[in-house]
Design a protein around this motif. Structure first.
Motif, PDB file in Angstrom:
ATOM      1  N   ARG A 129     -24.862   9.493  22.213  1.00 32.79           N
ATOM      2  CA  ARG A 129     -25.589   9.089  22.512  1.00 32.79           C
ATOM      3  C   ARG A 129     -26.650  10.329  21.858  1.00 32.79           C
ATOM      4  NH1 ARG A 129     -22.320  11.301  25.681  1.00 32.79           N
ATOM      5  NH2 ARG A 129     -23.150  12.852  27.031  1.00 32.79           N
ATOM      6  N   LEU A 130     -26.643  11.674  22.219  1.00 33.94           N
ATOM      7  CA  LEU A 130     -26.518  12.350  22.220  1.00 33.94           C
ATOM      8  C   LEU A 130     -27.188  13.167  20.854  1.00 33.94           C
ATOM      9  CD1 LEU A 130     -23.334  15.066  23.517  1.00 33.94           C
ATOM     10  CD2 LEU A 130     -25.998  14.786  24.523  1.00 33.94           C
ATOM     11  N   TYR A 131     -26.891  12.467  19.727  1.00 33.35           N
ATOM     12  CA  TYR A 131     -27.914  12.318  18.541  1.00 33.35           C
ATOM     13  C   TYR A 131     -29.358  12.087  18.186  1.00 33.35           C
ATOM     14  CZ  TYR A 131     -23.400  12.721  16.163  1.00 33.35           C
ATOM     15  OH  TYR A 131     -21.485  12.931  15.991  1.00 33.35           O
ATOM     16  N   ASN A 132     -29.744  10.792  19.537  1.00 33.32           N
ATOM     17  CA  ASN A 132     -30.769  10.597  19.907  1.00 33.32           C
ATOM     18  C   ASN A 132     -31.412  11.577  20.358  1.00 33.32           C
ATOM     19  OD1 ASN A 132     -31.345   7.973  19.096  1.00 33.32           O
ATOM     20  ND2 ASN A 132     -30.215   6.836  20.925  1.00 33.32           N
ATOM     21  N   LEU A 133     -31.051  13.221  20.885  1.00 28.02           N
ATOM     22  CA  LEU A 133     -31.745  14.646  21.386  1.00 28.02           C
ATOM     23  C   LEU A 133     -32.662  14.624  20.623  1.00 28.02           C
ATOM     24  CD1 LEU A 133     -29.107  16.360  23.796  1.00 28.02           C
ATOM     25  CD2 LEU A 133     -30.868  14.275  24.402  1.00 28.02           C
ATOM     26  N   PRO A 134     -32.542  15.166  18.883  1.00 24.72           N
ATOM     27  CA  PRO A 134     -33.219  15.771  18.666  1.00 24.72           C
ATOM     28  C   PRO A 134     -34.419  14.671  17.902  1.00 24.72           C
ATOM     29  CG  PRO A 134     -30.824  15.722  17.355  1.00 24.72           C
ATOM     30  CD  PRO A 134     -30.983  15.048  18.716  1.00 24.72           C
ATOM     31  N   LEU A 135     -34.426  13.612  18.296  1.00 27.44           N
ATOM     32  CA  LEU A 135     -34.921  12.254  17.377  1.00 27.44           C
ATOM     33  C   LEU A 135     -35.874  12.201  18.820  1.00 27.44           C
ATOM     34  CD1 LEU A 135     -32.656   9.697  16.065  1.00 27.44           C
ATOM     35  CD2 LEU A 135     -34.217  11.284  15.227  1.00 27.44           C
ATOM     36  N   GLY A 136     -35.552  12.339  19.821  1.00 25.38           N
ATOM     37  CA  GLY A 136     -36.659  12.358  20.646  1.00 25.38           C
ATOM     38  C   GLY A 136     -37.355  13.455  20.620  1.00 25.38           C
ATOM     39  N   LEU A 147     -41.950  13.797  20.462  1.00 29.87           N
ATOM     40  CA  LEU A 147     -42.776  14.358  21.609  1.00 29.87           C
ATOM     41  C   LEU A 147     -43.758  15.433  20.297  1.00 29.87           C
ATOM     42  CD1 LEU A 147     -40.551  15.995  24.039  1.00 29.87           C
ATOM     43  CD2 LEU A 147     -42.072  14.272  24.394  1.00 29.87           C
ATOM     44  N   LEU A 148     -43.084  15.812  19.425  1.00 23.80           N
ATOM     45  CA  LEU A 148     -43.904  16.230  18.694  1.00 23.80           C
ATOM     46  C   LEU A 148     -44.477  16.074  17.361  1.00 23.80           C
ATOM     47  CD1 LEU A 148     -41.181  19.400  18.501  1.00 23.80           C
ATOM     48  CD2 LEU A 148     -42.882  19.931  19.074  1.00 23.80           C
ATOM     49  N   ALA A 149     -44.017  14.613  16.742  1.00 21.99           N
ATOM     50  CA  ALA A 149     -44.618  14.248  15.448  1.00 21.99           C
ATOM     51  C   ALA A 149     -45.911  13.950  15.550  1.00 21.99           C
ATOM     52  CB  ALA A 149     -43.731  12.358  15.563  1.00 21.99           C
ATOM     53  N   SER A 197     -47.342   6.496  23.336  1.00 19.54           N
ATOM     54  CA  SER A 197     -46.587   6.008  23.459  1.00 19.54           C
ATOM     55  C   SER A 197     -45.303   6.840  22.649  1.00 19.54           C
ATOM     56  CB  SER A 197     -46.880   4.471  22.335  1.00 19.54           C
ATOM     57  OG  SER A 197     -45.816   4.054  21.935  1.00 19.54           O
ATOM     58  N   ASP A 198     -45.548   7.313  21.525  1.00 16.58           N
ATOM     59  CA  ASP A 198     -44.630   8.014  20.982  1.00 16.58           C
ATOM     60  C   ASP A 198     -43.384   8.911  21.636  1.00 16.58           C
ATOM     61  OD1 ASP A 198     -44.886   6.639  18.852  1.00 16.58           O
ATOM     62  OD2 ASP A 198     -44.326   7.941  17.456  1.00 16.58           O
ATOM     63  N   MET A 199     -44.958   9.695  22.602  1.00 16.84           N
ATOM     64  CA  MET A 199     -44.640  11.159  24.150  1.00 16.84           C
ATOM     65  C   MET A 199     -43.465  10.200  24.733  1.00 16.84           C
ATOM     66  SD  MET A 199     -47.457  13.368  23.658  1.00 16.84           S
ATOM     67  CE  MET A 199     -46.817  14.798  24.068  1.00 16.84           C
ATOM     68  N   ALA A 237     -39.727  10.881  25.339  1.00 18.47           N
ATOM     69  CA  ALA A 237     -39.509  12.041  26.546  1.00 18.47           C
ATOM     70  C   ALA A 237     -38.167  10.583  27.359  1.00 18.47           C
ATOM     71  CB  ALA A 237     -40.681  12.087  27.982  1.00 18.47           C
ATOM     72  N   LEU A 238     -38.684   9.489  27.247  1.00 20.71           N
ATOM     73  CA  LEU A 238     -37.637   8.653  28.149  1.00 20.71           C
ATOM     74  C   LEU A 238     -36.491   8.480  27.060  1.00 20.71           C
ATOM     75  CD1 LEU A 238     -40.366   5.729  28.765  1.00 20.71           C
ATOM     76  CD2 LEU A 238     -38.854   7.071  30.053  1.00 20.71           C
ATOM     77  N   VAL A 239     -36.580   8.613  25.303  1.00 21.28           N
ATOM     78  CA  VAL A 239     -34.845   9.048  24.336  1.00 21.28           C
ATOM     79  C   VAL A 239     -33.757   9.809  25.596  1.00 21.28           C
ATOM     80  CG1 VAL A 239     -33.953   8.785  22.236  1.00 21.28           C
ATOM     81  CG2 VAL A 239     -36.164   7.463  22.767  1.00 21.28           C
ATOM     82  N   ILE A 240     -34.641  11.258  25.560  1.00 19.41           N
ATOM     83  CA  ILE A 240     -34.377  12.362  25.786  1.00 19.41           C
ATOM     84  C   ILE A 240     -33.229  12.267  27.250  1.00 19.41           C
ATOM     85  CG2 ILE A 240     -34.377  14.886  26.257  1.00 19.41           C
ATOM     86  CD1 ILE A 240     -36.411  14.680  24.132  1.00 19.41           C
ATOM     87  N   GLY A 241     -34.280  11.515  28.284  1.00 14.70           N
ATOM     88  CA  GLY A 241     -34.040  11.623  29.538  1.00 14.70           C
ATOM     89  C   GLY A 241     -32.342  10.519  30.093  1.00 14.70           C
ATOM     90  N   PHE A 242     -32.331   9.769  28.600  1.00  8.14           N
ATOM     91  CA  PHE A 242     -31.716   8.211  29.074  1.00  8.14           C
ATOM     92  C   PHE A 242     -30.325   9.004  28.291  1.00  8.14           C
ATOM     93  CE2 PHE A 242     -35.056   5.652  30.700  1.00  8.14           C
ATOM     94  CZ  PHE A 242     -34.784   5.530  31.233  1.00  8.14           C
ATOM     95  N   SER A 243     -30.557   9.800  27.072  1.00 13.54           N
ATOM     96  CA  SER A 243     -29.385  10.214  26.767  1.00 13.54           C
ATOM     97  C   SER A 243     -28.382  11.000  27.135  1.00 13.54           C
ATOM     98  CB  SER A 243     -30.301  11.144  25.242  1.00 13.54           C
ATOM     99  OG  SER A 243     -30.459  10.161  24.494  1.00 13.54           O
TER     100      SER A 243
END
Length: 128
Positions: free
Chosen positions: A54-61, A65-67, A81-83, A87-93
């Protein structure tokens, strides 16, 4: 596990969002690449033994935010939408989930003197 199910749904949203929101090519390509990866990591982390994935999704989240700023998105709805998804992916990860079973301890168990697998082996030999 519930948090990773939500992350999988967010990844699926990224896959369909460019068509729904009318994203430009850079945003659509980015979402079509990042979305399936988020879904994959979320699904793999449903099981207790692979929950660390699940932590592998942190850099993707963080990338989501930066993309919009790095790739120069043109549509405000796509940026939001992307931001939001990022943020949600980071939080849920960060949601670990309930641990019901302990496993052998990984590679660090090799160097420990009283590791879980040694204790289990002693129990089984005593029961025989």
């Amino acid at each position: 596990m519930w948090a990773q199910i939500i992350n999988a749904i967010l990844g699926i949203w990224l896959i369909v969002a460019p068509a729904v929101l009318g994203a430009d090519k850079a945003a659509a390509d980015n979402d079509h690449i990042i979305g399936p990866i988020i879904v994959s990591f979320a699904v793999i982390s449903w099981w207790e033994a692979t929950r660390v994935v699940r932590l592998y999704n942190l850099p993707l989240g963080a990338w989501l935010l930066l993309a919009p700023w790095i790739l120069g998105y043109n549509e405000t709805t796509v940026i939001i939408s992307d931001m939001m998804v990022g943020a949600l992916v980071i939080g849920f990860s960060f949601v670990k989930g309930k641990t019901e079973t302990r496993y052998g301890g990984g590679w660090s168990a090799i160097w420990k003197s009283d590791s879980l697998h040694e204790r289990e082996a002693k129990k089984q030999s005593n029961n025989l």
